[in-house]
Scaffold this motif. Structure first.
Motif, PDB file in Angstrom:
ATOM      1  N   GLU A 119       0.849  -1.211   0.000  1.00  0.00           N
ATOM      2  CA  GLU A 119       0.000   0.000   0.000  1.00  0.00           C
ATOM      3  C   GLU A 119       0.877   1.252   0.000  1.00  0.00           C
ATOM      4  OE1 GLU A 119      -3.416  -1.646   3.118  1.00  0.00           O
ATOM      5  OE2 GLU A 119      -1.760  -0.445   3.846  1.00  0.00           O
ATOM      6  N   TRP A 120       0.327   2.344  -0.565  1.00  0.00           N
ATOM      7  CA  TRP A 120       1.009   3.644  -0.507  1.00  0.00           C
ATOM      8  C   TRP A 120       0.244   4.560   0.447  1.00  0.00           C
ATOM      9  CZ3 TRP A 120       4.163   1.373  -3.655  1.00  0.00           C
ATOM     10  CH2 TRP A 120       3.752   0.844  -4.880  1.00  0.00           C
ATOM     11  N   TYR A 121       0.979   5.285   1.242  1.00  0.00           N
ATOM     12  CA  TYR A 121       0.400   6.380   2.036  1.00  0.00           C
ATOM     13  C   TYR A 121       1.189   7.642   1.710  1.00  0.00           C
ATOM     14  CZ  TYR A 121      -1.900   2.768   4.788  1.00  0.00           C
ATOM     15  OH  TYR A 121      -2.679   1.704   5.172  1.00  0.00           O
ATOM     16  N   TYR A 122       0.465   8.767   1.660  1.00  0.00           N
ATOM     17  CA  TYR A 122       1.099  10.062   1.380  1.00  0.00           C
ATOM     18  C   TYR A 122       1.802  10.533   2.645  1.00  0.00           C
ATOM     19  CZ  TYR A 122       1.188  14.839  -0.662  1.00  0.00           C
ATOM     20  OH  TYR A 122       1.549  16.049  -1.200  1.00  0.00           O
ATOM     21  N   LYS A 123       3.127  10.711   2.572  1.00  0.00           N
ATOM     22  CA  LYS A 123       3.898  11.144   3.737  1.00  0.00           C
ATOM     23  C   LYS A 123       3.657  12.632   3.934  1.00  0.00           C
ATOM     24  CE  LYS A 123       8.796  11.052   4.988  1.00  0.00           C
ATOM     25  NZ  LYS A 123       8.842  10.749   6.407  1.00  0.00           N
TER      26      LYS A 123
END
Ligand code: UDP
Length: 239
Positions: A119-123
């Protein structure tokens, strides 16, 4: 190589310039934060433990041909790394449902996944690190398709290496977060840290949590759990 001025201070580490171009000096702090900084504490010894644990994992990955920013450890709490510009993504790979995934799917924590999920999360602290899909990543200009494919491929390879290595040490790798960065030459490599702050580790015999969930969930013995991980990895325990 000499330590020069501080460039950045994050929640768990400080980054300094060095006398040599192309290299940064990282200092691991004892500060612990959770829930986007809402919960804070100082855990004596955490910086030294994570510095050593992360060095062990990143060296192992390098040995296995997975390029990353780690260069060498220079003190209890400090290491030299290659200079990179961090891609603002938190890349989470999961083998077992826990934390936010268990909540999102309505699954009981501990349910195995039939294949790993990446999964990608916006840092982005202000936004509370929201989850993103590939299109969001493209529209935000964070990474192009080939870069995302590369990031996913490396994350799954890291998962294979770490899962097997930890299984031999009676630790289950539940999930973990990686960050990637671009060198001044434009090479995309694995960066940041791999430690009990950024992974979920469960004891394979007792299922006891040996990671930051002990802090997040007020389970106590946080430092002891991190020390146990270092012991299982064969690190020096006198830190
Ligand atoms: N994680 C992290 N930094 C973050 C969020 C998550 O290192 O800002 C790690 C976390 O330790 C776990 C994995 O990523 O190993 C998945 O975390 P999850 O999405 O379940 O979020 P949480 O339940 O920790 O809020």
């Amino acid at each position: 190589m000499e330590k020069r001025e501080q460039l950045y201070e994050g929640k768990a580490k400080k980054v300094y310039r060095t006398s040599e171009p192309g290299f940064f000096w990282l200092e691991y702090k004892d500060d612990a934060t959770a829930f986007n900084g809402a919960k804070k504490a100082e855990i004596t010894g955490k910086g030294a433990l994570n510095n050593q644990i992360s060095a062990i994992f990143l060296s192992l990955l390098k040995q296995k041909g997975i390029e990353n920013h780690f260069v060498k450890t220079v003190s209890d709490t400090e290491q030299i790394v290659r200079e990179v510009t961090i891609v603002p993504l938190e890349v989470v790979t999961r083998n077992i449902a826990a934390g936010s995934l268990a909540k999102r799917l309505g699954w009981e924590e501990g349910t195995p996944l039939s294949k790993p999920i990446v999964e990608w999360y916006y840092k982005n602290d202000e936004l509370g690190d929201p989850i993103l899909n590939d299109d969001h990543v493209a529209v935000l200009n964070i990474a192009v398709r080939e870069e995302l494919n590369h990031i996913k491929e490396i994350s799954l390879r890291v998962n294979d290496v770490l899962k097997e290595y930890l299984a031999g040490r009676k630790v289950i790798l539940v999930d973990f977060k990686l960050e990637f960065g671009k060198t001044p030459e434009g090479q995309l490599i694995l960066a940041d840290e791999i430690s009990p702050d950024t992974c979920r580790f469960w004891d394979a015999n007792t299922m006891e949590k040996l990671d930051k969930d002990r802090f997040r969930r007020d389970l106590g013995n946080v430092e002891e759990a991190y020390r146990e991980i270092l012991r299982r990895l064969g690190g020096q325990e006198n830190v």
